[in-house]
Design an enzyme around this catalytic site. Structure first.
Site, PDB file in Angstrom:
ATOM      1  N   CYS A 224       3.298  21.267 -16.216  1.00  0.00           N
ATOM      2  CA  CYS A 224       3.051  21.437 -17.658  1.00  0.00           C
ATOM      3  C   CYS A 224       4.059  20.698 -18.527  1.00  0.00           C
ATOM      4  CB  CYS A 224       3.032  22.919 -18.005  1.00  0.00           C
ATOM      5  SG  CYS A 224       1.925  23.853 -16.938  1.00  0.00           S
TER       6      CYS A 224
ATOM      7  N   HIS B 228       4.234  24.201 -25.492  1.00  0.00           N
ATOM      8  CA  HIS B 228       3.272  24.347 -24.399  1.00  0.00           C
ATOM      9  C   HIS B 228       2.589  25.710 -24.548  1.00  0.00           C
ATOM     10  CE1 HIS B 228       1.469  24.646 -20.539  1.00  0.00           C
ATOM     11  NE2 HIS B 228       2.402  25.382 -19.978  1.00  0.00           N
TER      12      HIS B 228
ATOM     13  N   ASN C 272      -4.128  27.929 -20.897  1.00  0.00           N
ATOM     14  CA  ASN C 272      -3.073  26.998 -20.502  1.00  0.00           C
ATOM     15  C   ASN C 272      -3.713  25.768 -19.863  1.00  0.00           C
ATOM     16  OD1 ASN C 272      -1.018  25.643 -19.208  1.00  0.00           O
ATOM     17  ND2 ASN C 272      -0.036  27.479 -18.381  1.00  0.00           N
TER      18      ASN C 272
HETATM   19  O1  UT7 Z   1       2.319  26.821 -17.040  1.00  0.00           O
HETATM   20  C1  UT7 Z   1       2.273  27.903 -16.126  1.00  0.00           C
HETATM   21  C2  UT7 Z   1       3.225  28.875 -16.562  1.00  0.00           C
HETATM   22  N1  UT7 Z   1       2.895  30.241 -16.180  1.00  0.00           N
HETATM   23  C3  UT7 Z   1       3.150  31.227 -17.034  1.00  0.00           C
HETATM   24  O2  UT7 Z   1       3.552  30.987 -18.165  1.00  0.00           O
HETATM   25  C4  UT7 Z   1       2.954  32.645 -16.558  1.00  0.00           C
HETATM   26  C5  UT7 Z   1       3.899  33.569 -17.269  1.00  0.00           C
HETATM   27  N2  UT7 Z   1       3.599  34.968 -16.890  1.00  0.00           N
HETATM   28  C6  UT7 Z   1       2.661  35.678 -17.544  1.00  0.00           C
HETATM   29  O3  UT7 Z   1       2.057  35.208 -18.497  1.00  0.00           O
HETATM   30  C7  UT7 Z   1       2.447  37.099 -17.069  1.00  0.00           C
HETATM   31  O4  UT7 Z   1       3.330  37.389 -16.016  1.00  0.00           O
HETATM   32  C8  UT7 Z   1       0.992  37.364 -16.586  1.00  0.00           C
HETATM   33  C9  UT7 Z   1       0.074  37.424 -17.791  1.00  0.00           C
HETATM   34  C10 UT7 Z   1       0.538  36.302 -15.614  1.00  0.00           C
HETATM   35  C11 UT7 Z   1       0.927  38.724 -15.890  1.00  0.00           C
HETATM   36  O5  UT7 Z   1       1.398  39.745 -16.764  1.00  0.00           O
HETATM   37  P1  UT7 Z   1       2.414  40.835 -16.199  1.00  0.00           P
HETATM   38  O6  UT7 Z   1       2.649  41.799 -17.286  1.00  0.00           O
HETATM   39  O7  UT7 Z   1       3.617  40.093 -15.658  1.00  0.00           O
HETATM   40  O8  UT7 Z   1       1.590  41.538 -15.062  1.00  0.00           O
HETATM   41  P2  UT7 Z   1       1.933  41.746 -13.506  1.00  0.00           P
HETATM   42  O9  UT7 Z   1       1.633  40.503 -12.738  1.00  0.00           O
HETATM   43  O10 UT7 Z   1       3.308  42.339 -13.363  1.00  0.00           O
HETATM   44  O11 UT7 Z   1       0.880  42.858 -13.134  1.00  0.00           O
HETATM   45  C12 UT7 Z   1       0.908  44.154 -13.768  1.00  0.00           C
HETATM   46  C13 UT7 Z   1      -0.330  44.917 -13.325  1.00  0.00           C
HETATM   47  C14 UT7 Z   1      -0.547  44.912 -11.812  1.00  0.00           C
HETATM   48  O12 UT7 Z   1      -1.105  46.179 -11.458  1.00  0.00           O
HETATM   49  P3  UT7 Z   1      -0.185  47.331 -10.806  1.00  0.00           P
HETATM   50  O13 UT7 Z   1       0.379  46.699  -9.567  1.00  0.00           O
HETATM   51  O14 UT7 Z   1       0.864  47.617 -11.857  1.00  0.00           O
HETATM   52  O15 UT7 Z   1      -1.163  48.397 -10.581  1.00  0.00           O
HETATM   53  C15 UT7 Z   1      -1.587  43.861 -11.607  1.00  0.00           C
HETATM   54  O16 UT7 Z   1      -2.361  44.062 -10.443  1.00  0.00           O
HETATM   55  O17 UT7 Z   1      -1.490  44.322 -13.886  1.00  0.00           O
HETATM   56  C16 UT7 Z   1      -2.434  44.026 -12.830  1.00  0.00           C
HETATM   57  N3  UT7 Z   1      -3.174  42.812 -13.210  1.00  0.00           N
HETATM   58  C17 UT7 Z   1      -4.301  42.840 -13.923  1.00  0.00           C
HETATM   59  N4  UT7 Z   1      -5.020  43.848 -14.460  1.00  0.00           N
HETATM   60  C18 UT7 Z   1      -6.113  43.513 -15.164  1.00  0.00           C
HETATM   61  C19 UT7 Z   1      -2.838  41.531 -12.923  1.00  0.00           C
HETATM   62  N5  UT7 Z   1      -3.769  40.712 -13.455  1.00  0.00           N
HETATM   63  C20 UT7 Z   1      -4.675  41.479 -14.083  1.00  0.00           C
HETATM   64  C21 UT7 Z   1      -5.835  41.215 -14.815  1.00  0.00           C
HETATM   65  N6  UT7 Z   1      -6.531  42.254 -15.339  1.00  0.00           N
HETATM   66  N7  UT7 Z   1      -6.283  39.950 -15.026  1.00  0.00           N
END
Ligand code: UT7
Length: 336
Positions: A118, A258, A288
């Site tokens: 990116c 970005h 993104n």
């Molecule tokens: O250019 C590439 C750069 N990448 C980025 O900028 C990514 C930066 N990171 C993020 O934007 C965030 O970390 C995400 C949006 C990807 C994820 O958010 P998060 O608050 O960090 O969620 P997490 O991965 O810690 O997951 C929290 C919970 C999990 O459930 P449990 O284990 O707490 O029960 C996941 O399974 O949310 C669950 N989860 C979802 N639930 C509903 C993960 N994805 C989803 C989803 N819908 N799409």
């Protein structure tokens, strides 16, 4: 070559998006998720994806044509093509070579791809600046194009929600008025954090030898890890870029970041003390788009009159590698 550094002019910008829109609600057909979950954590409502045969070369070519047209430079006057992409349909020929051919450039010029995820547009601008400053090349086309929808694992709801497809392009040339449109530029990488976002590209060993453990297919991302890494470094980094240029945040008219996560954008915005009008965001509609996200945000906001020209902007990006970078640029009248 010359002893004097030649200033760079940003002559034209363009962008291209596929037509197909996939909303957050559409994604509920693939896995257990919701518009509310995705929007509150990322700022994304929908993204564009290619369909059928369309790919990163098509999008990049379209964006390149628009940027070239705006620049007033003929395609056959281009001396170098740089393409930034993490989603080339082929590892070779490079996207830059494909675009050279599509543009009908038959003279032999250098054309190569940059893999900086990116941060690709900023890396491309940095390379172009050095070539122009040295007098080695005069007219350079930078194409940033990504086709993430073909590379994400569509069963991984933590990653596939984030990405979309698109392309942006910038034509740069020598500034005859002596004013350099790149006021400051910096690129960085720290490979020690490479494990945070990975996309394997592998085949098989020779059938006569022991095989190895193939990596899983598709983009693999530690979302929380990326978020923590970037939120920690980026706001301070952008502030330092401005200070090192001998400027203050208020000297700059716009922040064009970005588009990865609205919360990361807001962290940079807060650090710079900018009101919403100074910050360009389109993540809600496109998600993104990796390397393409900064040039799409730039070209679209100019085209739609959301930002004025004859102004300055700070661009910043980060991505797999981990890589990151920033640039303070002048936006002249007529670039889009
Ligand atoms: O250019 C590439 C750069 N990448 C980025 O900028 C990514 C930066 N990171 C993020 O934007 C965030 O970390 C995400 C949006 C990807 C994820 O958010 P998060 O608050 O960090 O969620 P997490 O991965 O810690 O997951 C929290 C919970 C999990 O459930 P449990 O284990 O707490 O029960 C996941 O399974 O949310 C669950 N989860 C979802 N639930 C509903 C993960 N994805 C989803 C989803 N819908 N799409």
């Amino acid at each position: 070559m010359t002893d004097k550094l030649i200033p760079l002019k940003i002559a034209g910008v363009g962008y291209s998006l596929p037509e197909t829109v996939i909303t957050n609600d559409d994604l509920t057909k693939l896995y257990d998720t919701s518009d509310e979950w995705i929007y509150t954590r990322t700022g994304i409502k929908e993204r564009r994806v290619v369909s059928g045969e369309e790919n990163a070369i098509d999008l990049g070519f379209d964006a390149a044509k628009k940027a070239i047209e705006k620049s007033g430079i003929a395609a056959d006057e281009i001396d170098l093509i740089l393409a930034a992409s993490s989603a080339p349909p082929d590892l070779y020929p490079a996207i830059a070579c494909h675009i050279q051919a599509r543009l009908g450039i038959s003279k032999a010029i250098p054309a190569f791809d940059i893999t900086a995820a990116c941060s690709g547009l900023i890396y491309g601008l940095s390379i172009a600046k050095a070539y122009i400053a040295s007098g080695m090349y005069k007219n350079i086309l930078i194409v940033a194009t990504d086709n993430n929808s073909r590379l994400v694992d569509w069963t991984d709801r933590g990653t596939s929600i984030l990405f979309g497809d698109g392309a942006g392009a910038v034509v740069v040339t020598q500034a005859e008025d002596g004013i350099d449109d790149i006021i400051a530029i910096d690129i960085k990488a720290d490979g020690n954090y490479g494990h945070l976002i990975e996309l394997a590209f592998d085949g098989k060993n020779c059938p006569l030898v022991e095989q190895y453990q193939e990596k899983p297919k598709g983009i693999r991302m530690n979302g929380r890890g990326v978020y923590t890494f970037v939120a920690k470094i980026l706001p301070h980094y952008v502030e330092e870029l401005i200070t090192n240029a001998g400027m203050k945040a208020e000297d700059i008219d716009y922040l064009i970041p970005h588009q990865a996560n609205i919360r990361i954008i807001q962290a940079v915005q807060e650090r710079l003390g900018y009101p919403d009008e100074k910050v360009v965001t389109n993540i809600k509609y496109y998600g993104n788009t990796s390397a393409a996200s900064i040039p799409i945000a730039l070209a679209e906001s100019v085209e739609k009159g959301k930002i004025k020209l004859g102004t300055t902007a700070v661009l910043c990006g980060f991505g797999a590698g981990m890589t990151w970078g920033g640039a303070i640029v002048r936006l002249r009248e007529g670039i889009c």
